[in-house]
Design a protein around this motif. Structure first.
Motif, PDB file in Angstrom:
ATOM      1  N   TRP A 299       0.844  -1.207   0.000  1.00 36.57           N
ATOM      2  CA  TRP A 299       0.000   0.000   0.000  1.00 36.57           C
ATOM      3  C   TRP A 299       0.876   1.252   0.000  1.00 36.57           C
ATOM      4  O   TRP A 299       0.563   2.238  -0.691  1.00 36.57           O
ATOM      5  N   LEU A 300       1.968   1.246   0.761  1.00 34.85           N
ATOM      6  CA  LEU A 300       2.840   2.420   0.808  1.00 34.85           C
ATOM      7  C   LEU A 300       3.402   2.747  -0.567  1.00 34.85           C
ATOM      8  O   LEU A 300       3.674   3.916  -0.878  1.00 34.85           O
ATOM      9  N   ALA A 301       3.585   1.713  -1.401  1.00 31.54           N
ATOM     10  CA  ALA A 301       4.065   1.936  -2.765  1.00 31.54           C
ATOM     11  C   ALA A 301       2.933   2.335  -3.703  1.00 31.54           C
ATOM     12  O   ALA A 301       3.188   2.900  -4.779  1.00 31.54           O
ATOM     13  N   ARG A 302       1.681   2.037  -3.314  1.00 34.90           N
ATOM     14  CA  ARG A 302       0.505   2.343  -4.132  1.00 34.90           C
ATOM     15  C   ARG A 302      -0.597   2.889  -3.232  1.00 34.90           C
ATOM     16  O   ARG A 302      -1.626   2.242  -3.039  1.00 34.90           O
ATOM     17  N   PRO A 303      -0.405   4.063  -2.660  1.00 33.44           N
ATOM     18  CA  PRO A 303      -1.390   4.593  -1.701  1.00 33.44           C
ATOM     19  C   PRO A 303      -2.791   4.633  -2.296  1.00 33.44           C
ATOM     20  O   PRO A 303      -2.987   5.046  -3.436  1.00 33.44           O
ATOM     21  N   GLY A 304      -3.747   4.167  -1.507  1.00 30.95           N
ATOM     22  CA  GLY A 304      -5.137   4.189  -1.933  1.00 30.95           C
ATOM     23  C   GLY A 304      -5.627   2.908  -2.558  1.00 30.95           C
ATOM     24  O   GLY A 304      -6.834   2.718  -2.721  1.00 30.95           O
ATOM     25  N   SER A 305      -4.719   1.986  -2.903  1.00 30.01           N
ATOM     26  CA  SER A 305      -5.151   0.747  -3.535  1.00 30.01           C
ATOM     27  C   SER A 305      -5.770  -0.199  -2.513  1.00 30.01           C
ATOM     28  O   SER A 305      -5.444  -0.160  -1.327  1.00 30.01           O
ATOM     29  N   VAL A 306      -6.668  -1.080  -2.992  1.00 27.85           N
ATOM     30  CA  VAL A 306      -7.196  -2.170  -2.161  1.00 27.85           C
ATOM     31  C   VAL A 306      -6.682  -3.515  -2.665  1.00 27.85           C
ATOM     32  O   VAL A 306      -7.200  -4.565  -2.303  1.00 27.85           O
ATOM     33  N   GLY A 307      -5.642  -3.488  -3.511  1.00 26.03           N
ATOM     34  CA  GLY A 307      -4.938  -4.712  -3.851  1.00 26.03           C
ATOM     35  C   GLY A 307      -5.327  -5.341  -5.171  1.00 26.03           C
ATOM     36  O   GLY A 307      -6.082  -4.788  -5.970  1.00 26.03           O
ATOM     37  N   ARG A 308      -4.785  -6.526  -5.374  1.00 29.97           N
ATOM     38  CA  ARG A 308      -5.062  -7.329  -6.559  1.00 29.97           C
ATOM     39  C   ARG A 308      -5.956  -8.510  -6.185  1.00 29.97           C
ATOM     40  O   ARG A 308      -6.083  -8.859  -5.021  1.00 29.97           O
ATOM     41  N   GLY A 309      -6.541  -9.137  -7.184  1.00 27.31           N
ATOM     42  CA  GLY A 309      -7.419 -10.265  -6.933  1.00 27.31           C
ATOM     43  C   GLY A 309      -6.681 -11.441  -6.318  1.00 27.31           C
ATOM     44  O   GLY A 309      -5.587 -11.796  -6.752  1.00 27.31           O
ATOM     45  N   LEU A 310      -7.280 -12.033  -5.270  1.00 29.05           N
ATOM     46  CA  LEU A 310      -6.743 -13.217  -4.618  1.00 29.05           C
ATOM     47  C   LEU A 310      -7.721 -14.374  -4.774  1.00 29.05           C
ATOM     48  O   LEU A 310      -8.898 -14.184  -5.058  1.00 29.05           O
ATOM     49  N   ARG A 311      -7.208 -15.591  -4.543  1.00 23.82           N
ATOM     50  CA  ARG A 311      -8.044 -16.797  -4.583  1.00 23.82           C
ATOM     51  C   ARG A 311      -8.839 -16.894  -5.881  1.00 23.82           C
ATOM     52  O   ARG A 311     -10.027 -17.198  -5.898  1.00 23.82           O
ATOM     53  N   GLY A 312      -8.157 -16.608  -6.980  1.00 20.74           N
ATOM     54  CA  GLY A 312      -8.777 -16.751  -8.292  1.00 20.74           C
ATOM     55  C   GLY A 312      -9.704 -15.629  -8.690  1.00 20.74           C
ATOM     56  O   GLY A 312     -10.436 -15.755  -9.678  1.00 20.74           O
TER      57      GLY A 312
END
Length: 482
Positions: A299-312
């Motif tokens: 997150w510190l490298a991409r402030p504001g993101s909620v991430g990438r898809g997990l578990r397919g």
């Protein structure tokens, strides 16, 4: 499909009979502890009593109870009868609760008035129970963005599946088990209810009757809590406790933030409190369409993101015509995942929009970056269109919450003859006896936001949050003529 949840309870009772695995912190601070043997016996006796009241396989059991041992007994009892446990919000007005109960259509409904009856089932012989499996592991009640009551039943039968109790942090690194999980959310909310899957996997629970920031920190220190899931509001209240930097949070192996976008200042605060590698942030929904997540260092490298898809989980961003949008362009977030088992709606709330190839949206807006990281903007229903420009309330709230005199804030779009909608800030002051002025709040917003995003009006009042720390924006808008 392996062990049912009911069978899993019996296996754990035989293997860990004398170990305290559930601790309950009551409203007055008093604590109780229960072993697996006690959980098994108490829930079996309650199951026998519920069967005598007509509850059977496939029926729904409404559970309108606070976080409590009785809540856990009731869920386990439902599973042992092949019934579907459906937690029901106990913090609703009577008219709204009656409407919700009508949709749940439970064969038996347990409320606070039944606590004494539940306690009468504590003694006596343990009955022989049928070996049946609930067709729906559980249900969760939600009003979504429409205000209409709906009940979301998991289409996954009540079988124990370690996938659903695997710590999310394990996507990045090993996590020591058993965990000691502090339950802060009410168990009528998915974040609270799903901690029971951790219990079935051998973890221990410390169950709070009600969220209180000071008691949460006390429990972390006293019971050496290793993890918890919290909303941004909960994390804000914990971080604002006097002397929090001197408290012992060293037992925390990792924590999970969900339910709403995390204000950047609060994310950085928790990265400083416990270390970014121990903070995970996730985006998902009760319908379990999929999940995205990232760790604090990401997150510190991409402030504001909620991430990438997990578990397919696959992600698409679509425009109003259903066409895919390129990275950086905001649109409707659609998810699809083969790891989840689907859901069934009860009630008249509209079904989620679905593409021909099975992607669905819960009505949230966002965009992807070039590396596939998702950025959540807001719910489409909460979007404010003022003077033809789009304003996302979450962005305005994140800007205002950093003001030292503001304890909480909700931003709404209200009707306006000149602008169509105006940006309106409902502010709960940190000190009600000495609130900031409306001009001060507006000036602060101007220093951090583009002019069209700045609230045009401000009011000061206590913000009505549920026990899950959520707000009903529709009701707040309606109360103000929206």
């Amino acid at each position: 499909m392996g062990e049912s949840n009911a069978q899993r309870i019996r296996v754990l009772a035989d293997a860990c009979a004398g170990e305290a695995v559930l601790r309950h912190v009551a409203l007055d601070g008093a604590e109780q502890a229960f072993t697996w043997r006690e959980l098994d016996d108490r829930s079996s006796r309650l199951a026998g009593a519920l069967a005598a009241r007509g509850l059977g396989a496939g029926d729904r059991l409404g559970i309108g109870l606070r976080n409590s041992p009785e809540f856990v007994f009731a869920v386990f009892a439902a599973w042992k009868l092949g019934a579907v446990p459906v937690p029901v919000r106990w913090d609703l007005p009577e008219w709204e609760l009656a409407r919700l109960r009508e949709v749940v259509a439970a064969r038996v409904h347990l409320s606070a008035d039944d606590l004494a009856w539940i306690d009468t089932t504590a003694d006596g012989p343990v009955p022989d129970l049928p070996d049946v499996v609930s067709p729906h592991g559980h249900g969760i009640c939600s009003s979504g963005s429409t205000g209409l009551p709906k009940v979301i039943l998991s289409d996954r039968p009540a079988f124990h599946d370690p996938v659903f109790s695997t710590p999310l942090m394990q996507m990045w690194r090993p996590v020591a088990r058993p965990q000691t999980i502090l339950v802060l959310a009410p168990m009528y909310h998915a974040n609270g209810f799903t901690t029971l899957f951790g219990l079935l996997a051998g973890d221990r629970l410390v169950l709070s009757a009600k969220f209180d920031a000071a008691r949460a920190v006390d429990a972390i220190e006293r019971h050496r809590v290793t993890t918890f899931t919290a909303t941004p509001t909960m994390l804000q209240r914990i971080a604002d406790l006097p002397g929090i930097d001197a408290r012992d949070l060293s037992s925390l192996d990792w924590i999970l933030q969900g339910a709403a976008p995390m204000p950047p200042s609060l994310a950085r605060r928790w990265c400083a409190l416990i270390g970014p590698e121990r903070l995970a942030m996730a985006y998902g929904m009760t319908e379990a369409l999929g999940i995205t997540a990232l760790r604090g260092d990401e997150w510190l490298a991409r402030p504001g993101s909620v991430g990438r898809g997990l578990r397919g989980t696959e992600i698409r961003i679509l425009d109003d015509k259903g066409d895919d949008l390129p990275p950086g362009r905001p649109g409707d977030i659609y998810l699809r995942s083969a790891s989840y088992h689907g859901y069934t709606y009860l009630g008249d709330a509209p079904r989620l929009p679905t593409t021909p190839d099975g992607f669905q949206t819960a009505g949230d807006l966002g965009h992807l970056d070039a590396d596939g990281y998702l950025y959540l903007l807001d719910r489409r229903a909460d979007l404010v269109i003022t003077g033809g420009a789009n304003v996302y309330p979450a962005e305005v709230e994140s800007a205002l919450i950093d003001h030292p005199a503001i304890a909480d804030v909700v931003v709404l779009g209200l009707p306006d003859q000149e602008w169509g909608q105006r940006v309106h800030a409902v502010v709960e002051p940190a000190d009600p006896a000495s609130p900031p002025s409306a001009d001060e709040v507006i000036a602060y917003a101007k220093s951090r936001l583009a002019a069209y995003k700045v609230p045009k009006t401000v009011e000061f009042t206590e913000i009505p949050r549920s026990a899950a720390t959520k707000v009903n924006r529709g009701a707040m808008r309606a109360a103000r003529g929206g």
